[in-house]
Design a protein around this motif. Structure first.
Motif, PDB file in Angstrom:
ATOM      1  N   PRO A 322       0.812  -1.224   0.000  1.00  7.06           N
ATOM      2  CA  PRO A 322       0.000   0.000   0.000  1.00  7.06           C
ATOM      3  C   PRO A 322       0.847   1.275   0.000  1.00  7.06           C
ATOM      4  O   PRO A 322       1.979   1.280   0.470  1.00  7.06           O
ATOM      5  N   ASP A 323       0.203   2.344  -0.488  1.00 12.80           N
ATOM      6  CA  ASP A 323       0.835   3.653  -0.607  1.00 12.80           C
ATOM      7  C   ASP A 323       0.041   4.633   0.271  1.00 12.80           C
ATOM      8  O   ASP A 323      -1.174   4.757   0.107  1.00 12.80           O
ATOM      9  N   PHE A 324       0.743   5.309   1.178  1.00 13.23           N
ATOM     10  CA  PHE A 324       0.061   6.199   2.125  1.00 13.23           C
ATOM     11  C   PHE A 324       0.260   7.675   1.785  1.00 13.23           C
ATOM     12  O   PHE A 324       0.108   8.531   2.657  1.00 13.23           O
ATOM     13  N   THR A 338       9.029   9.837   6.149  1.00 12.66           N
ATOM     14  CA  THR A 338       9.685   8.802   5.337  1.00 12.66           C
ATOM     15  C   THR A 338       9.069   7.436   5.668  1.00 12.66           C
ATOM     16  O   THR A 338       8.437   7.263   6.715  1.00 12.66           O
ATOM     17  N   SER A 339       9.308   6.459   4.775  1.00  5.97           N
ATOM     18  CA  SER A 339       8.730   5.131   5.033  1.00  5.97           C
ATOM     19  C   SER A 339       9.369   4.441   6.256  1.00  5.97           C
ATOM     20  O   SER A 339       8.646   3.777   7.013  1.00  5.97           O
ATOM     21  N   PRO A 340      10.680   4.588   6.520  1.00  9.40           N
ATOM     22  CA  PRO A 340      11.192   3.988   7.766  1.00  9.40           C
ATOM     23  C   PRO A 340      10.558   4.618   9.009  1.00  9.40           C
ATOM     24  O   PRO A 340      10.242   3.915   9.981  1.00  9.40           O
ATOM     25  N   GLN A 341      10.308   5.952   8.961  1.00  8.46           N
ATOM     26  CA  GLN A 341       9.646   6.599  10.107  1.00  8.46           C
ATOM     27  C   GLN A 341       8.211   6.083  10.256  1.00  8.46           C
ATOM     28  O   GLN A 341       7.726   5.873  11.361  1.00  8.46           O
ATOM     29  N   LEU A 342       7.556   5.866   9.115  1.00  5.56           N
ATOM     30  CA  LEU A 342       6.175   5.367   9.155  1.00  5.56           C
ATOM     31  C   LEU A 342       6.139   3.967   9.787  1.00  5.56           C
ATOM     32  O   LEU A 342       5.299   3.683  10.656  1.00  5.56           O
ATOM     33  N   ALA A 343       7.071   3.099   9.365  1.00 11.95           N
ATOM     34  CA  ALA A 343       7.105   1.740   9.916  1.00 11.95           C
ATOM     35  C   ALA A 343       7.399   1.782  11.418  1.00 11.95           C
ATOM     36  O   ALA A 343       6.786   1.046  12.209  1.00 11.95           O
ATOM     37  N   GLN A 344       8.301   2.663  11.830  1.00 15.91           N
ATOM     38  CA  GLN A 344       8.652   2.778  13.251  1.00 15.91           C
ATOM     39  C   GLN A 344       7.460   3.292  14.064  1.00 15.91           C
ATOM     40  O   GLN A 344       7.143   2.778  15.138  1.00 15.91           O
ATOM     41  N   PRO A 356       9.390  -0.979   5.607  1.00 14.22           N
ATOM     42  CA  PRO A 356       9.316   0.250   4.800  1.00 14.22           C
ATOM     43  C   PRO A 356       9.722   0.006   3.352  1.00 14.22           C
ATOM     44  O   PRO A 356      10.526  -0.896   3.061  1.00 14.22           O
ATOM     45  N   GLY A 357       9.195   0.854   2.451  1.00 11.55           N
ATOM     46  CA  GLY A 357       9.536   0.758   1.029  1.00 11.55           C
ATOM     47  C   GLY A 357      11.025   0.869   0.757  1.00 11.55           C
ATOM     48  O   GLY A 357      11.523   0.316  -0.230  1.00 11.55           O
ATOM     49  N   THR A 358      11.759   1.572   1.625  1.00 13.98           N
ATOM     50  CA  THR A 358      13.215   1.714   1.411  1.00 13.98           C
ATOM     51  C   THR A 358      13.899   0.348   1.360  1.00 13.98           C
ATOM     52  O   THR A 358      14.908   0.194   0.682  1.00 13.98           O
ATOM     53  N   ALA A 359      13.348  -0.646   2.073  1.00 12.94           N
ATOM     54  CA  ALA A 359      13.952  -1.987   2.062  1.00 12.94           C
ATOM     55  C   ALA A 359      13.882  -2.595   0.657  1.00 12.94           C
ATOM     56  O   ALA A 359      14.619  -3.529   0.339  1.00 12.94           O
ATOM     57  N   PRO A 364      13.288   7.310   0.362  1.00 14.22           N
ATOM     58  CA  PRO A 364      12.695   7.361   1.707  1.00 14.22           C
ATOM     59  C   PRO A 364      11.348   8.073   1.771  1.00 14.22           C
ATOM     60  O   PRO A 364      10.450   7.666   2.504  1.00 14.22           O
ATOM     61  N   GLU A 365      11.180   9.130   0.952  1.00 14.34           N
ATOM     62  CA  GLU A 365       9.937   9.927   1.038  1.00 14.34           C
ATOM     63  C   GLU A 365       8.738   9.206   0.425  1.00 14.34           C
ATOM     64  O   GLU A 365       7.597   9.653   0.569  1.00 14.34           O
ATOM     65  N   THR A 366       8.974   8.125  -0.293  1.00 15.17           N
ATOM     66  CA  THR A 366       7.856   7.357  -0.846  1.00 15.17           C
ATOM     67  C   THR A 366       7.188   6.632   0.319  1.00 15.17           C
ATOM     68  O   THR A 366       7.812   5.790   0.955  1.00 15.17           O
ATOM     69  N   LEU A 367       5.945   6.972   0.607  1.00 20.48           N
ATOM     70  CA  LEU A 367       5.325   6.460   1.845  1.00 20.48           C
ATOM     71  C   LEU A 367       4.648   5.108   1.610  1.00 20.48           C
ATOM     72  O   LEU A 367       3.435   4.964   1.747  1.00 20.48           O
ATOM     73  N   ARG A 368       5.467   4.132   1.253  1.00 20.90           N
ATOM     74  CA  ARG A 368       4.912   2.800   1.015  1.00 20.90           C
ATOM     75  C   ARG A 368       5.450   1.811   2.023  1.00 20.90           C
ATOM     76  O   ARG A 368       6.587   1.929   2.496  1.00 20.90           O
ATOM     77  N   LEU A 369       4.633   0.804   2.289  1.00 21.31           N
ATOM     78  CA  LEU A 369       5.017  -0.254   3.215  1.00 21.31           C
ATOM     79  C   LEU A 369       4.711  -1.595   2.571  1.00 21.31           C
ATOM     80  O   LEU A 369       3.771  -1.711   1.800  1.00 21.31           O
ATOM     81  N   ARG A 370       5.485  -2.592   2.934  1.00 19.59           N
ATOM     82  CA  ARG A 370       5.117  -3.945   2.519  1.00 19.59           C
ATOM     83  C   ARG A 370       4.471  -4.658   3.692  1.00 19.59           C
ATOM     84  O   ARG A 370       5.018  -4.679   4.804  1.00 19.59           O
ATOM     85  N   LEU A 371       3.291  -5.201   3.432  1.00 19.12           N
ATOM     86  CA  LEU A 371       2.585  -5.974   4.454  1.00 19.12           C
ATOM     87  C   LEU A 371       2.617  -7.444   4.054  1.00 19.12           C
ATOM     88  O   LEU A 371       2.256  -7.783   2.920  1.00 19.12           O
ATOM     89  N   ALA A 372       3.054  -8.300   4.955  1.00 20.40           N
ATOM     90  CA  ALA A 372       3.025  -9.745   4.697  1.00 20.40           C
ATOM     91  C   ALA A 372       1.841 -10.330   5.455  1.00 20.40           C
ATOM     92  O   ALA A 372       1.631 -10.008   6.629  1.00 20.40           O
ATOM     93  N   THR A 373       1.060 -11.170   4.791  1.00 20.58           N
ATOM     94  CA  THR A 373      -0.120 -11.742   5.460  1.00 20.58           C
ATOM     95  C   THR A 373       0.132 -13.179   5.933  1.00 20.58           C
ATOM     96  O   THR A 373      -0.766 -13.806   6.492  1.00 20.58           O
ATOM     97  N   SER A 374       1.344 -13.669   5.738  1.00 25.47           N
ATOM     98  CA  SER A 374       1.601 -15.100   5.982  1.00 25.47           C
ATOM     99  C   SER A 374       1.659 -15.466   7.462  1.00 25.47           C
ATOM    100  O   SER A 374       1.649 -16.642   7.800  1.00 25.47           O
ATOM    101  N   MET A 375       1.726 -14.447   8.351  1.00 24.90           N
ATOM    102  CA  MET A 375       1.788 -14.759   9.786  1.00 24.90           C
ATOM    103  C   MET A 375       0.422 -14.556  10.454  1.00 24.90           C
ATOM    104  O   MET A 375       0.340 -14.509  11.674  1.00 24.90           O
TER     105      MET A 375
END
Ligand code: PLP
Length: 430
Positions: A322-324, A338-344, A356-359, A364-375
């Motif tokens: 998703p993109d925030f 930034t995306s690392p700040q958002l994840a934190q 965070p998307g940076t991974a 960094p300013e791209t406000l995206r996150l990766r969500l894994a649903t496998s857990m």
């Protein structure tokens, strides 16, 4: 170099949980369904195979994998083209080391391609993809990245692709594969096609391997970690092109393997033969696993969609991206830019683990996150997971119905609830 962000996040969540801090874990992609009994029996029978296996793998396993690839990807190949290793990850590294030139890496893409390329002494050249166009990889973007790299003194000769994708959950359409392979053939680029999630295509879009259209210039990698839920077995393979070029590459990869890991574990290789040999029971297991991952991923996708969060529709695997950007202003007021700040922030304030998307190579300013649903299945006893897998037989293909998911998944419900609360809070701050 820093530790791989996915593994680092997993350890952070384990530490938080040990301290008694409840954490919803959307930060790590690990397939956790129970092992198929056919594989359990095969491993029990192979336990006393204590000698080293041949560097390229046990011959019967290489044969079974070659037939599996022909059966599932429509690619003619022989056992000589198969190299087995302790996971597909070290094999991808060995390929990046053994092939010539620099590596084109789509942005976003899996956390380890760029670090591995750099470890192998290669430049990792980012190839832009457009969120408004489902992050499609296009010949125009490839040609542009290659031209810019050459101007800067680089020598792009390899391209890594990953369908179904980690992080986006997207899959190539057939016409995308045709366009990319046609460009690669003309440009003299070898494609490393990471197909570790191929078994987990949700079904509404067929999996098309670049090797089916460009066999002379494509390498397929895969393994047991995702579809077979056996990441800890550390069993992967690479299928190289045929002919003299493939043989030369095979010699280089085997030479590297012989100096680094010697061989994958012999009992695991012996047991893996059962995974790749035609068996209706194993095929049902794979179909159910793809369906359950698909339904859970789509259920969370629907929640994000209802909350007006932009996110590509998943087609395979167990990830959402998703993109925030729409909440940039209220987030900035919370000190998040930034995306690392958002994840934190999500971890500290909402006990929600994400990556965070940076991974994945984003700015960094791209406000995206990766969500894994496998857990989102735990802490479920094994019997419950078998039941859930079986229940998917009565469901339509994932992503084809808007009916609520008739399965009992408390962690999924909690994740849906948490996102609803988060977005309500941000909307109030808009
Ligand atoms: N490629 C991608 C895109 C992955 O997500 C992963 C695992 O997370 C791997 C490769 C590694 O797989 P293996 O367990 O075969 O080393």
């Amino acid at each position: 170099m820093a530790s791989s962000p996915t593994l680092a996040m997993n350890e952070l969540v384990a530490r938080r949980r040990a301290e008694g801090r409840e954490t919803l874990h959307l930060g790590f992609g690990e397939a956790m369904f129970p092992l198929h009994p056919v594989l359990r029996t095969a491993l029990a029978e192979a336990l006393e195979r204590t000698s080293y296996a041949p560097v390229a793998g046990v011959p019967e396993l290489r044969e079974a994998i070659a037939r599996y690839i022909t059966r599932t990807r429509g690619v003619e190949c022989s056992a000589q083209q198969v190299v087995v290793g302790p996971g597909s990850k070290p094999l991808i590294y060995a390929l990046l080391q053994a092939l010539d030139g620099d590596v084109l890496v789509p942005r976003p893409s899996w956390v380890s391609y760029a670090p591995q390329a750099r470890l192998a002494g290669r430049r990792a050249i980012a190839v832009a993809t457009d969120p408004a166009d489902h992050q499609r990889l296009t010949p125009a973007a490839l040609a542009d990245a290659a031209a810019r790299a050459r101007t800067a003194g680089g020598n792009p000769r390899m391209l890594v692709v990953n369908s179904p994708s980690n992080p986006t959950g997207g899959m190539f359409a057939r016409e995308d594969v045709a366009a990319i392979t046609s460009w690669a053939r003309t440009a003299g680029i070898t494609i490393i096609s990471d197909e570790i999630y191929a078994e987990l295509a949700h079904g509404w879009r067929p999996h098309v391997s670049p090797a089916s259209l460009y066999p002379e210039g494509s390498i397929i990698t895969g393994g047991l970690s995702k579809g077979f839920s056996a990441g800890g077995w550390r069993l992967g393979y690479a299928v190289l092109p045929g002919g003299e070029r493939g043989e030369q590459l095979g010699r280089a990869v085997r030479a590297l393997a012989s100096e680094i890991w010697s061989a994958a574990s012999t009992p695991i290789e012996e047991a893996a033969i059962a995974a790749f040999t035609p068996d209706p029971e194993v095929e049902i297991y794979l179909r159910r696993a793809a369906s359950l991952h698909g339904h859970v991923t789509h259920a969370l996708y629907r929640t994000l969609h209802e909350l007006a969060i932009a996110c590509p529709k998943p087609a395979g695997g167990f990830y959402l991206y998703p993109d925030f950007a729409a909440w940039r202003a209220p987030l900035a007021r919370l000190g998040v830019t930034t995306s690392p700040q958002l994840a934190q922030y999500l971890l500290d304030k909402w006990d929600l683990a994400t990556l965070p998307g940076t991974a994945f190579g984003e700015e960094p300013e791209t406000l995206r996150l990766r969500l894994a649903t496998s857990m989102l299945y735990g802490p479920a006893p094994q019997s419950n997971l078998w039941q859930l897998l079986q229940q998917t037989d009565d469901l339509p293909l994932p992503g084809t119905s808007d009916e609520p998911l008739p399965l009992s998944l408390p962690a999924l419900a909690q994740a849906q609830q948490r996102w609803t609360e988060i977005i309500a809070d941000w909307n109030k701050r808009k």
